[in-house]
Design a protein around this motif. Structure first.
Motif, mmCIF file in Angstrom:
data_model
loop_
_atom_site.group_PDB
_atom_site.id
_atom_site.type_symbol
_atom_site.label_atom_id
_atom_site.label_comp_id
_atom_site.label_asym_id
_atom_site.label_seq_id
_atom_site.Cartn_x
_atom_site.Cartn_y
_atom_site.Cartn_z
ATOM 1 N N THR A 187 9.934 1.047 0.966
ATOM 2 C CA THR A 187 9.483 -0.106 1.757
ATOM 3 C C THR A 187 8.043 0.092 2.203
ATOM 4 N N ILE A 188 7.732 1.283 2.698
ATOM 5 C CA ILE A 188 6.356 1.569 3.119
ATOM 6 C C ILE A 188 5.399 1.391 1.948
ATOM 7 N N GLY A 189 5.781 1.917 0.789
ATOM 8 C CA GLY A 189 4.923 1.806 -0.383
ATOM 9 C C GLY A 189 4.610 0.366 -0.741
ATOM 10 N N LYS A 190 5.614 -0.502 -0.684
ATOM 11 C CA LYS A 190 5.399 -1.914 -1.018
ATOM 12 C C LYS A 190 4.544 -2.615 0.030
ATOM 13 N N VAL A 191 4.760 -2.312 1.303
ATOM 14 C CA VAL A 191 3.971 -2.950 2.360
ATOM 15 C C VAL A 191 2.502 -2.542 2.259
ATOM 16 N N LEU A 192 2.255 -1.291 1.914
ATOM 17 C CA LEU A 192 0.868 -0.820 1.819
ATOM 18 C C LEU A 192 0.075 -1.561 0.745
ATOM 19 N N ARG A 193 0.776 -2.181 -0.207
ATOM 20 C CA ARG A 193 0.083 -2.938 -1.251
ATOM 21 C C ARG A 193 -0.181 -4.399 -0.847
ATOM 22 N N MET A 194 0.330 -4.798 0.322
ATOM 23 C CA MET A 194 0.141 -6.179 0.773
ATOM 24 C C MET A 194 -1.152 -6.315 1.574
ATOM 25 N N LYS A 195 -1.798 -7.453 1.417
ATOM 26 C CA LYS A 195 -3.003 -7.742 2.187
ATOM 27 C C LYS A 195 -2.626 -8.384 3.524
ATOM 28 N N GLY A 196 -3.494 -8.211 4.513
ATOM 29 C CA GLY A 196 -3.338 -8.927 5.775
ATOM 30 C C GLY A 196 -2.359 -8.311 6.761
ATOM 31 N N VAL A 197 -1.634 -7.281 6.359
ATOM 32 C CA VAL A 197 -0.708 -6.604 7.273
ATOM 33 C C VAL A 197 -1.008 -5.110 7.264
ATOM 34 N N ARG A 198 -0.744 -4.486 8.395
ATOM 35 C CA ARG A 198 -1.042 -3.054 8.548
ATOM 36 C C ARG A 198 0.105 -2.399 9.298
ATOM 37 N N ILE A 199 0.635 -1.321 8.735
ATOM 38 C CA ILE A 199 1.700 -0.571 9.395
ATOM 39 C C ILE A 199 1.074 0.307 10.465
ATOM 40 N N ILE A 200 1.478 0.109 11.730
ATOM 41 C CA ILE A 200 0.938 0.943 12.813
ATOM 42 C C ILE A 200 2.008 1.843 13.429
ATOM 43 N N SER A 228 2.103 -11.470 5.491
ATOM 44 C CA SER A 228 0.898 -11.119 4.740
ATOM 45 C C SER A 228 0.161 -12.377 4.275
ATOM 46 N N ARG A 229 0.918 -13.300 3.684
ATOM 47 C CA ARG A 229 0.311 -14.537 3.173
ATOM 48 C C ARG A 229 -0.351 -15.327 4.305
ATOM 49 N N VAL A 230 0.354 -15.468 5.422
ATOM 50 C CA VAL A 230 -0.173 -16.258 6.535
ATOM 51 C C VAL A 230 -1.361 -15.548 7.185
ATOM 52 N N ALA A 231 -1.279 -14.226 7.291
ATOM 53 C CA ALA A 231 -2.405 -13.479 7.873
ATOM 54 C C ALA A 231 -3.669 -13.672 7.046
ATOM 55 N N VAL A 232 -3.537 -13.669 5.733
ATOM 56 C CA VAL A 232 -4.691 -13.907 4.870
ATOM 57 C C VAL A 232 -5.234 -15.317 5.102
ATOM 58 N N GLN A 233 -4.330 -16.297 5.210
ATOM 59 C CA GLN A 233 -4.752 -17.680 5.483
ATOM 60 C C GLN A 233 -5.496 -17.789 6.804
ATOM 61 N N GLN A 234 -5.007 -17.048 7.817
ATOM 62 C CA GLN A 234 -5.617 -17.115 9.147
ATOM 63 C C GLN A 234 -6.775 -16.135 9.307
ATOM 64 N N LYS A 235 -7.102 -15.413 8.219
ATOM 65 C CA LYS A 235 -8.202 -14.443 8.229
ATOM 66 C C LYS A 235 -7.988 -13.391 9.336
#
Length: 373
Positions: free
Chosen positions: A142-155, A109-116
């Motif tokens: 786990t799903i609930g926590k990931v959904l609150r992160m920026k830059g990543v998407r559960i597919i 998530s952090r790196v994805a935000v950095q890389q836009k």
């Protein structure tokens, strides 16, 4: 060509891939081609794409980088949970990664935000084989926590069976997996596009009935390149078993006794060798050994018996199929032999499309064998 080398028949790999796409496709399941056993070789990746595969999976980010730099036109999935040390490359080069650890997803998530970027992830679920996977009771939080992160998407969700503990994909555990997908889609308002139910071990499950629940994807590697399912290593009807074979050269051929002379101890690898007295035999040495390949996974495709091997010598009984120095002998491979020989720096590769390109003194050109189902 200098020996030893893997002979890779792209037309047979193409045939196998097309056949499997059809077999799974009529049941509503798409095929992801797995390239880890061939080190992400772009020629093979392009062959799979030409057969109709649109997504490729690999467990090594190095192989994904190789395919990306070769302009392979497919969605590229990292199918092993990323190491923390490689998250920069994962976001930069992989379209999707399989994940099980919240701390790693947080780094992605952090790196994805950095890389836009938005980095897509598939959450792997533990369904009994005890390799990778989020425990079913922990999946919701786990799903609930990931959904609150920026830059990543559960597919999607994925699972893996039969690789570590040999647990079979069955109607029961695949139905349970489908119900998990349906449950969390409803609970979180998700649309899960990828429900990846397993690997080449899923072949018998696929044949059981026409109702596959939510599973819409399988990851196939061994079935494509070796023509076998992986639970019992049965031949899948209609597939080539010899799309990839190993060719090595005879460097000695002499009549010798079958029993060694003198006191014996352990061999070079710490084993106690056992020999049967068969009298004098024609013993040939092939320039191949444990440093090149997992020898236990070799199947000679002519009528010789493997007697033993060291790091760089393979000894065969050639009494029934006399070999001379310079002859090239072909071997079939199991998965371990393919993986080890592909990885060895001492084994070359030759790509062919028809039989006329084979070496003229090659011994052991196999016929297509009947299915064992």
């Amino acid at each position: 060509m200098k020996t030893p080398y893997l002979e890779i028949d792209l037309s047979k790999i193409h045939d196998n891939a097309k056949h499997l796409i059809t077999m799974f496709g009529v049941r509503g399941i798409g095929v992801m081609g797995v390239t880890k056993s061939v080190l992400g070789e772009p020629k093979i990746a392009d062959c799979l794409i030409a057969a109709g595969i649109s997504s490729l999976g690999d467990s090594r980010i190095e192989n994904i980088i190789r395919m990306r730099k070769a302009n392979v036109q497919a969605l590229l999935f990292l199918i092993r949970t990323p190491s923390v040390s490689e998250v920069q490359d994962v976001v930069a080069y992989a379209d999707v990664s399989f994940n099980t650890e919240l701390s790693v997803i947080a780094d992605l998530s952090r790196v994805a935000v950095q890389q836009k970027k938005i980095h897509d992830i598939v959450l792997m679920v533990e369904m009994g084989d005890l390799r990778e996977g989020i425990l079913r009771q922990d999946l919701g939080k786990t799903i609930g926590k990931v959904l609150r992160m920026k830059g990543v998407r559960i597919i999607g969700l994925g699972t893996n069976l039969a690789c570590l503990s040999g647990v079979k994909p069955t109607k029961s555990n695949m139905d349970d997996f489908s119900r998990l997908a349906e449950t969390y889609e409803r609970s979180y308002g998700l649309k899960l596009h990828v429900i990846s139910g397993g690997n080449s071990a899923n072949f018998d499950w696929m044949l059981e009935d026409d109702t596959k629940g939510r599973v819409n994807n399988v990851r196939l590697g061994e079935a494509i390149v070796l023509g076998r399912e992986t639970l019992l290593r049965k031949h899948i009807g209609g597939l080539h078993l010899d799309a990839i074979t190993l060719v090595a050269e005879v460097i000695e051929s002499k009549r010798k006794p079958s029993l060694p002379e003198g006191e014996t101890g352990l061999d070079a690898f710490g084993n106690t060798p056992v020999f049967e007295d068969k009298g004098e035999m024609l013993r040939a040495i092939v320039a191949l050994g444990k440093q090149d390949v997992h020898v236990a996974g070799l199947v000679p495709l002519i009528d010789v018996d493997i007697l033993g091997s060291s790091s760089d010598h393979l000894v065969v009984d050639a009494s029934r199929a006399p070999l001379r120095v310079g002859d090239r002998v072909r071997f079939g491979l199991d998965y371990a032999a393919l993986l080890s020989s592909m990885t060895s720096p001492f084994v070359g590769r030759s790509y062919i499309k028809d039989q006329s390109q084979r070496w003229p003194r090659l011994r052991g050109i196999p016929e297509r064998v009947p299915a064992v189902m």
